[in-house]
Write a protein that holds these residues in place. Structure first.
Motif, PDB file in Angstrom:
ATOM      1  N   THR A 111       0.785  -1.079   0.047  1.00  0.00           N
ATOM      2  CA  THR A 111      -0.115  -0.099   0.018  1.00  0.00           C
ATOM      3  C   THR A 111       0.886   1.277   0.127  1.00  0.00           C
ATOM      4  OG1 THR A 111      -1.560  -1.215   1.157  1.00  0.00           O
ATOM      5  CG2 THR A 111      -1.803   1.181   1.316  1.00  0.00           C
ATOM      6  N   ASP A 112       0.575   1.971  -1.267  1.00  0.00           N
ATOM      7  CA  ASP A 112       1.618   3.263  -1.274  1.00  0.00           C
ATOM      8  C   ASP A 112       0.466   4.348  -0.711  1.00  0.00           C
ATOM      9  OD1 ASP A 112       3.100   5.538  -1.563  1.00  0.00           O
ATOM     10  OD2 ASP A 112       3.705   4.827  -3.551  1.00  0.00           O
ATOM     11  N   ALA A 113       0.592   5.153   0.338  1.00  0.00           N
ATOM     12  CA  ALA A 113      -0.338   6.402   0.639  1.00  0.00           C
ATOM     13  C   ALA A 113       0.123   7.560   0.029  1.00  0.00           C
ATOM     14  CB  ALA A 113      -0.398   6.347   2.053  1.00  0.00           C
ATOM     15  N   HIS A 114       1.593   7.612  -0.550  1.00  0.00           N
ATOM     16  CA  HIS A 114       1.944   8.848  -1.106  1.00  0.00           C
ATOM     17  C   HIS A 114       1.819   9.160  -2.402  1.00  0.00           C
ATOM     18  CE1 HIS A 114       3.557   9.631   3.167  1.00  0.00           C
ATOM     19  NE2 HIS A 114       4.226   8.236   3.135  1.00  0.00           N
ATOM     20  N   TRP A 115       1.507  10.108  -2.793  1.00  0.00           N
ATOM     21  CA  TRP A 115       0.946  10.482  -4.106  1.00  0.00           C
ATOM     22  C   TRP A 115       1.623  11.843  -4.602  1.00  0.00           C
ATOM     23  CZ3 TRP A 115      -2.011   7.082  -7.204  1.00  0.00           C
ATOM     24  CH2 TRP A 115      -2.865   6.441  -6.515  1.00  0.00           C
ATOM     25  N   ARG A 116       2.054  12.002  -5.945  1.00  0.00           N
ATOM     26  CA  ARG A 116       2.909  13.158  -6.203  1.00  0.00           C
ATOM     27  C   ARG A 116       2.172  13.293  -7.763  1.00  0.00           C
ATOM     28  NH1 ARG A 116       7.395  12.248  -9.564  1.00  0.00           N
ATOM     29  NH2 ARG A 116       7.996   9.834  -9.575  1.00  0.00           N
ATOM     30  N   TYR A 117       2.050  14.466  -8.221  1.00  0.00           N
ATOM     31  CA  TYR A 117       1.869  14.791  -9.534  1.00  0.00           C
ATOM     32  C   TYR A 117       2.809  14.602 -10.495  1.00  0.00           C
ATOM     33  CZ  TYR A 117       0.307  17.732 -13.515  1.00  0.00           C
ATOM     34  OH  TYR A 117      -0.235  17.866 -14.836  1.00  0.00           O
ATOM     35  N   VAL A 118       2.660  13.723 -11.522  1.00  0.00           N
ATOM     36  CA  VAL A 118       3.572  13.649 -12.605  1.00  0.00           C
ATOM     37  C   VAL A 118       3.202  14.418 -13.802  1.00  0.00           C
ATOM     38  CG1 VAL A 118       4.544  11.708 -14.284  1.00  0.00           C
ATOM     39  CG2 VAL A 118       3.779  11.190 -11.759  1.00  0.00           C
ATOM     40  N   GLY A 119       2.145  14.414 -14.240  1.00  0.00           N
ATOM     41  CA  GLY A 119       1.763  15.103 -15.560  1.00  0.00           C
ATOM     42  C   GLY A 119       0.390  15.202 -16.082  1.00  0.00           C
ATOM     43  N   SER A 120       0.140  15.788 -16.966  1.00  0.00           N
ATOM     44  CA  SER A 120      -1.113  15.483 -17.529  1.00  0.00           C
ATOM     45  C   SER A 120      -1.210  15.731 -19.143  1.00  0.00           C
ATOM     46  CB  SER A 120      -2.206  16.263 -16.897  1.00  0.00           C
ATOM     47  OG  SER A 120      -2.059  17.667 -17.151  1.00  0.00           O
ATOM     48  N   GLY A 121      -2.094  15.278 -20.032  1.00  0.00           N
ATOM     49  CA  GLY A 121      -1.994  15.693 -21.264  1.00  0.00           C
ATOM     50  C   GLY A 121      -1.377  14.659 -22.083  1.00  0.00           C
ATOM     51  N   HIS A 122      -1.355  14.816 -23.660  1.00  0.00           N
ATOM     52  CA  HIS A 122      -0.723  13.869 -24.285  1.00  0.00           C
ATOM     53  C   HIS A 122       0.847  14.045 -24.254  1.00  0.00           C
ATOM     54  CE1 HIS A 122      -4.500  12.703 -25.867  1.00  0.00           C
ATOM     55  NE2 HIS A 122      -4.676  13.969 -26.119  1.00  0.00           N
ATOM     56  N   THR A 123       1.539  12.972 -24.862  1.00  0.00           N
ATOM     57  CA  THR A 123       2.753  13.177 -25.166  1.00  0.00           C
ATOM     58  C   THR A 123       3.112  13.702 -26.582  1.00  0.00           C
ATOM     59  OG1 THR A 123       2.791  10.895 -26.169  1.00  0.00           O
ATOM     60  CG2 THR A 123       3.448  10.996 -23.742  1.00  0.00           C
ATOM     61  N   PRO A 124       4.270  14.508 -27.164  1.00  0.00           N
ATOM     62  CA  PRO A 124       4.275  14.798 -28.429  1.00  0.00           C
ATOM     63  C   PRO A 124       3.617  13.951 -29.399  1.00  0.00           C
ATOM     64  CG  PRO A 124       5.940  15.645 -27.058  1.00  0.00           C
ATOM     65  CD  PRO A 124       5.289  14.385 -26.251  1.00  0.00           C
ATOM     66  N   GLY A 125       4.095  12.879 -29.369  1.00  0.00           N
ATOM     67  CA  GLY A 125       3.471  11.963 -30.490  1.00  0.00           C
ATOM     68  C   GLY A 125       2.102  11.646 -30.545  1.00  0.00           C
ATOM     69  N   ALA A 126       1.406  11.402 -28.961  1.00  0.00           N
ATOM     70  CA  ALA A 126       0.142  11.305 -28.988  1.00  0.00           C
ATOM     71  C   ALA A 126      -0.747  12.286 -29.470  1.00  0.00           C
ATOM     72  CB  ALA A 126      -0.081  10.683 -27.588  1.00  0.00           C
ATOM     73  N   ALA A 127      -0.201  13.674 -29.074  1.00  0.00           N
ATOM     74  CA  ALA A 127      -0.685  14.877 -29.456  1.00  0.00           C
ATOM     75  C   ALA A 127      -0.817  14.909 -30.894  1.00  0.00           C
ATOM     76  CB  ALA A 127      -0.110  16.005 -28.961  1.00  0.00           C
ATOM     77  N   LEU A 128      -0.268  14.547 -31.845  1.00  0.00           N
ATOM     78  CA  LEU A 128      -0.136  14.549 -33.104  1.00  0.00           C
ATOM     79  C   LEU A 128      -1.318  13.822 -33.473  1.00  0.00           C
ATOM     80  CD1 LEU A 128       3.771  14.815 -34.194  1.00  0.00           C
ATOM     81  CD2 LEU A 128       1.969  16.526 -34.491  1.00  0.00           C
TER      82      LEU A 128
END
Length: 223
Positions: free
Chosen positions: A179-196
């Motif tokens: 169980t990992d009770a610690h969270w951190r923000y990594v990012g959101s949105g598409h990667t450059p390739g996925a955005a295309l």
């Protein structure tokens, strides 16, 4: 609309219904009530005062926990099927909002649903119905309510179900679980390739909608 009607005894859900409270009596009461319901809409210069009633299609069936007829599990499964489907899957509109009259014409729905969407759009343009925001909810035929309502004295509540689920998960013993009770923000949105790729898909969808509108316009002119 689907409704489950239950007749309890004088002391509530834990009390059996009185001897006269048979399934036939309850069926007669449901039919009589549906036939007497009348709602008058606010007066409008455009449509006047409308009288809203239930239609002639009324299907009343006794439910049986055991024995012949549909049981409670069958009813729960039936309701869950429609609750988890989108508007387009049930034939009651589309899963995305419409913003113009042309969007309604191009929507992949039956002519009956399209007529209801057009009516909703027209009514949404009337000042008297502005508080209903009908144009915002044209894609669901004007309906924006909750999928489910029930008596407070019967069944359970979502809060109780969430609490029970949390308790069950907290008490469950899972071998080798971490169980990992610690969270951190990594990012959101598409990667450059996925955005295309996403941009290309969006462009194709926009082109398809535009071509559909042009085809509808040409068909209307030819007629």
């Amino acid at each position: 609309m689907h409704a489950v009607v239950r007749l309890d005894g004088p002391d509530g859900p834990t009390d059996d219904s009185p001897p006269w409270g048979t399934a036939d009596r309850l069926t007669d009461a449901v039919r009589a009530s549906a036939g007497r319901v009348l709602v008058r809409t606010p007066y409008s210069l455009a449509v006047g005062e409308l009288h809203l009633r239930w239609g002639a299609q009324l299907d009343v069936r006794p439910l049986h926990a055991e024995g012949d007829g549909p049981g409670d599990d069958a009813v729960a499964a039936y309701v869950a099927k429609y609750v988890t489907k989108g508007a387009s899957e049930t034939g009651a509109g589309t899963d995305h909002k419409v913003t113009t009259w042309d969007d309604i014409n191009a929507a992949p729905v039956s002519e009956h649903i399209r007529t209801l969407m057009r009516t909703c759009w027209r009514l949404g343009g009337l000042r008297e119905y502005a508080p209903l925001h009908l144009r915002t909810w044209t894609h669901t035929l004007g309906y924006r309510g909750h999928i489910l309502t029930k008596s407070r004295a019967y069944s359970t509540t979502y809060a109780a179900l969430r609490a029970e689920r949390a308790h069950h998960i907290g008490q469950a013993e899972i071998p080798d679980a971490i169980t990992d009770a610690h969270w951190r923000y990594v990012g959101s949105g598409h990667t450059p390739g996925a955005a295309l790729i996403a941009a290309g898909v969006a462009s194709d969808l926009a082109s398809n909608r535009e071509m559909a509108r042009e085809e509808i316009s040409r068909a209307a002119v030819s007629h």
